[in-house]
Design a protein around this motif. Structure first.
Motif, mmCIF file in Angstrom:
data_model
loop_
_atom_site.group_PDB
_atom_site.id
_atom_site.type_symbol
_atom_site.label_atom_id
_atom_site.label_comp_id
_atom_site.label_asym_id
_atom_site.label_seq_id
_atom_site.Cartn_x
_atom_site.Cartn_y
_atom_site.Cartn_z
ATOM 1 N N SER A 5 0.850 -1.186 0.000
ATOM 2 C CA SER A 5 0.000 0.000 0.000
ATOM 3 C C SER A 5 0.883 1.232 0.000
ATOM 4 C CB SER A 5 -0.885 0.015 1.250
ATOM 5 O OG SER A 5 -1.619 -1.180 1.363
ATOM 6 N N ARG A 6 0.422 2.303 -0.677
ATOM 7 C CA ARG A 6 1.198 3.538 -0.751
ATOM 8 C C ARG A 6 0.700 4.530 0.297
ATOM 9 N NH1 ARG A 6 4.285 6.249 -4.830
ATOM 10 N NH2 ARG A 6 3.679 4.702 -6.362
ATOM 11 N N VAL A 20 -3.128 5.048 4.006
ATOM 12 C CA VAL A 20 -2.508 4.351 2.884
ATOM 13 C C VAL A 20 -3.574 3.990 1.864
ATOM 14 C CG1 VAL A 20 -0.597 3.453 4.266
ATOM 15 C CG2 VAL A 20 -2.645 2.068 3.990
ATOM 16 N N ARG A 21 -3.171 3.966 0.613
ATOM 17 C CA ARG A 21 -4.081 3.611 -0.470
ATOM 18 C C ARG A 21 -3.736 2.210 -0.951
ATOM 19 N NH1 ARG A 21 -7.618 5.971 -3.771
ATOM 20 N NH2 ARG A 21 -7.122 8.035 -2.989
ATOM 21 N N VAL A 22 -4.784 1.398 -1.003
ATOM 22 C CA VAL A 22 -4.688 0.072 -1.607
ATOM 23 C C VAL A 22 -5.896 -0.058 -2.517
ATOM 24 C CG1 VAL A 22 -5.787 -1.053 0.369
ATOM 25 C CG2 VAL A 22 -4.439 -2.402 -1.233
ATOM 26 N N GLU A 26 -8.791 3.899 0.887
ATOM 27 C CA GLU A 26 -7.767 4.314 1.828
ATOM 28 C C GLU A 26 -8.097 3.750 3.200
ATOM 29 O OE1 GLU A 26 -7.029 8.517 1.917
ATOM 30 O OE2 GLU A 26 -6.565 8.572 -0.221
ATOM 31 N N PRO A 77 -0.292 -0.958 -7.434
ATOM 32 C CA PRO A 77 -0.858 -0.546 -6.158
ATOM 33 C C PRO A 77 -1.605 0.776 -6.151
ATOM 34 C CG PRO A 77 1.460 -0.072 -6.231
ATOM 35 C CD PRO A 77 1.125 -0.763 -7.511
ATOM 36 N N ASP A 78 -1.843 1.412 -7.295
ATOM 37 C CA ASP A 78 -2.328 2.784 -7.266
ATOM 38 C C ASP A 78 -3.616 3.047 -8.029
ATOM 39 O OD1 ASP A 78 -0.335 4.008 -5.643
ATOM 40 O OD2 ASP A 78 1.051 3.694 -7.282
#
Length: 106
Positions: A5-6, A20-22, A26, A77-78
């Protein structure tokens, strides 16, 4: 199962927290185990804690592996992230894998 996750936001404090974004959602997590993490980094999140930092290549490799297993529909992942922020392809989470809702034998 931990999916890379970013980090999109960090809230500093005694227990630093991150959003985090997955895929297209978020979630919040605690950065106590990876205090060196910065916005834009990839992390593995387990039980609400970021447990490991990943470099972008490792994150992409993990996504490709999940896609090959059929857990994810595409490697990256985005999904839902502004394309000007990253060159990673999008993804969608499919099925019930990782949700605890899978039937026995799945």
């Amino acid at each position: 199962m931990s999916v890379p996750s970013r980090i999109v936001r960090i809230t500093p404090g005694v227990l630093p927290m991150a959003d985090v974004r997955v895929a297209d959602r978020e979630v919040s997590c605690c950065l106590a185990y990876v205090p060196e993490a910065e916005v834009g980094d990839f992390v593995l999140v387990q039980n609400g804690f970021a447990i490991e930092l990943l470099d972008p290549e490792s994150a992409a490799q993990s996504w490709r592996a999940f896609a090959e297993l059929g857990v994810l529909e595409a490697a990256g992942p985005d999904a839902g992230v502004d394309a000007s922020r990253t060159d990673a392809p999008g993804l969608e989470i499919s099925g019930t894998a990782g949700t605890g809702n899978a039937a026995p034998g799945d």
